[in-house]
Write a protein that holds these residues in place. Structure first.
Motif, mmCIF file in Angstrom:
data_model
loop_
_atom_site.group_PDB
_atom_site.id
_atom_site.type_symbol
_atom_site.label_atom_id
_atom_site.label_comp_id
_atom_site.label_asym_id
_atom_site.label_seq_id
_atom_site.Cartn_x
_atom_site.Cartn_y
_atom_site.Cartn_z
ATOM 1 N N PRO A 143 45.067 9.592 28.095
ATOM 2 C CA PRO A 143 44.987 11.009 28.446
ATOM 3 C C PRO A 143 46.068 11.327 29.486
ATOM 4 N N ASP A 144 46.249 12.603 29.797
ATOM 5 C CA ASP A 144 47.189 12.969 30.872
ATOM 6 C C ASP A 144 46.595 12.620 32.228
ATOM 7 N N ILE A 145 45.274 12.835 32.340
ATOM 8 C CA ILE A 145 44.614 12.622 33.638
ATOM 9 C C ILE A 145 43.347 11.787 33.453
ATOM 10 N N LEU A 186 33.291 22.014 33.131
ATOM 11 C CA LEU A 186 34.295 22.704 33.944
ATOM 12 C C LEU A 186 35.687 22.531 33.327
ATOM 13 N N ILE A 187 36.021 21.296 32.957
ATOM 14 C CA ILE A 187 37.333 21.003 32.353
ATOM 15 C C ILE A 187 37.501 21.820 31.073
ATOM 16 N N SER A 188 36.462 21.824 30.238
ATOM 17 C CA SER A 188 36.537 22.503 28.940
ATOM 18 C C SER A 188 36.631 24.025 29.078
ATOM 19 N N SER A 189 36.206 24.536 30.252
ATOM 20 C CA SER A 189 36.197 25.997 30.421
ATOM 21 C C SER A 189 37.592 26.546 30.734
ATOM 22 N N ASP A 190 38.557 25.659 31.001
ATOM 23 C CA ASP A 190 39.901 26.101 31.352
ATOM 24 C C ASP A 190 40.846 25.776 30.197
ATOM 25 N N ALA A 191 41.529 26.804 29.695
ATOM 26 C CA ALA A 191 42.394 26.632 28.515
ATOM 27 C C ALA A 191 43.560 25.669 28.779
ATOM 28 N N ASP A 192 43.856 25.419 30.059
ATOM 29 C CA ASP A 192 44.967 24.510 30.371
ATOM 30 C C ASP A 192 44.580 23.045 30.198
ATOM 31 N N ILE A 240 39.298 25.311 42.724
ATOM 32 C CA ILE A 240 40.288 24.517 43.480
ATOM 33 C C ILE A 240 40.504 23.170 42.800
ATOM 34 N N LEU A 241 39.421 22.596 42.285
ATOM 35 C CA LEU A 241 39.534 21.315 41.585
ATOM 36 C C LEU A 241 40.503 21.439 40.401
ATOM 37 N N LEU A 242 40.333 22.483 39.608
ATOM 38 C CA LEU A 242 41.207 22.685 38.441
ATOM 39 C C LEU A 242 42.658 22.892 38.891
ATOM 40 N N GLU A 243 42.812 23.665 39.947
ATOM 41 C CA GLU A 243 44.142 23.931 40.512
ATOM 42 C C GLU A 243 44.808 22.625 40.949
ATOM 43 N N GLN A 244 44.021 21.777 41.624
ATOM 44 C CA GLN A 244 44.554 20.499 42.127
ATOM 45 C C GLN A 244 44.969 19.583 40.970
ATOM 46 N N LEU A 245 44.185 19.609 39.894
ATOM 47 C CA LEU A 245 44.534 18.769 38.735
ATOM 48 C C LEU A 245 45.856 19.247 38.120
ATOM 49 N N LYS A 246 46.053 20.561 38.111
ATOM 50 C CA LYS A 246 47.342 21.081 37.603
ATOM 51 C C LYS A 246 48.474 20.637 38.525
ATOM 52 N N ASN A 247 48.216 20.682 39.835
ATOM 53 C CA ASN A 247 49.238 20.214 40.787
ATOM 54 C C ASN A 247 49.567 18.748 40.550
ATOM 55 N N ALA A 248 48.516 17.951 40.273
ATOM 56 C CA ALA A 248 48.742 16.516 40.020
ATOM 57 C C ALA A 248 49.663 16.332 38.815
ATOM 58 N N MET A 249 49.487 17.189 37.815
ATOM 59 C CA MET A 249 50.331 17.083 36.610
ATOM 60 C C MET A 249 51.773 17.516 36.892
ATOM 61 N N MET A 264 52.459 28.236 28.513
ATOM 62 C CA MET A 264 52.045 26.828 28.711
ATOM 63 C C MET A 264 51.912 26.151 27.352
ATOM 64 N N GLY A 265 52.379 24.870 27.296
ATOM 65 C CA GLY A 265 52.323 24.158 26.021
ATOM 66 C C GLY A 265 50.942 23.612 25.756
ATOM 67 N N LYS A 266 50.942 22.361 25.352
ATOM 68 C CA LYS A 266 49.699 21.673 25.019
ATOM 69 C C LYS A 266 48.829 21.529 26.271
ATOM 70 N N PRO A 267 47.504 21.719 26.139
ATOM 71 C CA PRO A 267 46.656 21.527 27.328
ATOM 72 C C PRO A 267 46.664 20.066 27.792
ATOM 73 N N TYR A 268 46.434 19.873 29.088
ATOM 74 C CA TYR A 268 46.376 18.513 29.643
ATOM 75 C C TYR A 268 45.052 17.869 29.251
ATOM 76 N N SER A 269 45.118 16.655 28.712
ATOM 77 C CA SER A 269 43.873 15.976 28.322
ATOM 78 C C SER A 269 43.316 15.191 29.512
ATOM 79 N N VAL A 270 41.992 15.223 29.651
ATOM 80 C CA VAL A 270 41.339 14.601 30.812
ATOM 81 C C VAL A 270 40.229 13.657 30.357
#
Length: 209
Positions: free
Chosen positions: A51-53, A23-29, A113-122, A1-7
């Motif tokens: 930001p990305d999101i 929660l956002i900061s706890s995920d390297a993505d 699931i929230l983090l997963e959904q945000l990745k799906n949105a991206m 994975m490249g650069k993390p998504y900014s939120v």
């Protein structure tokens, strides 16, 4: 994975906002672009760079989530905008998604699931919580409803309004000073455009709109 998504987290509840940011900061993505408590601050935060999101609360004092979403889209912000709210009201879901939100998630969503959904949105998916998934069908149908109404001529719209008031062809022809035959032709065109079986069905759809 490249650069993390900014939120960017937009929520007027400080405690909850802090939890979401952690929660956002706890995920390297993901990386935290910033956090703000009002729609106005969100607009200011995005004036220089995006930001990305944008994770956006719906019920905020001052500018609501819907106002903020509309303002961001008017400013040409291309970030994915995902609503995070306690409201599972159908009209909220449909209104926000129609206004251009990329997702609608409820605040009692499991963190993973929230983090997963945000990745799906991206990945370009429109993400919605299971609880409000059922409204998506209605959204699809209602946006088709919009399309037929937008395709009407001013005269057809006039006649549709009269039909919605339960008026007969004869009364409509008198009201609009056109022949009854002309009214019939318009009604036929209206039924075709609306893909409706009857005047009543068409009137109801118009009134619901």
């Amino acid at each position: 994975m490249g650069k993390p998504y900014s939120v960017l987290v937009v929520d007027d509840h400080p405690l909850l906002r802090r939890g979401i940011c952690e929660l956002i900061s706890s995920d390297a993505d993901f990386s935290l672009f910033g956090e703000v408590g009002t729609g106005l601050d969100a607009l200011n935060a995005l004036s220089q760079n995006e930001p990305d999101i944008v994770l956006l609360d719906l019920n905020m004092k001052g500018m609501s989530g819907l106002d903020t979403l509309n303002a961001l889209r008017q400013e040409g912000v291309t970030s994915r905008i995902v609503i995070l709210t306690v409201s599972d009201a159908k009209q909220d879901v449909i209104r926000l998604l129609r206004a251009g939100a990329d997702g609608y998630l409820l605040k009692d969503t499991e963190p993973d699931i929230l983090l997963e959904q945000l990745k799906n949105a991206m990945q370009g998916h429109r993400v919605v919580s299971d609880e409000v998934e059922a409204y998506m069908y209605e959204l699809k149908n209602s946006s088709e409803d919009e399309a037929w109404l937008e395709s009407l001529t001013p005269r057809e719209l006039q006649i549709l309004k009269e039909l919605a008031e339960g008026k007969s062809n004869r009364v409509i022809s008198e009201d609009l000073h056109i022949s009854e035959g002309t009214v019939k032709v318009h009604v036929k065109n209206l039924l075709r455009k609306a893909n409706a079986k009857s005047r009543t069905e068409m009137a109801v759809r118009y009134l619901n709109h």
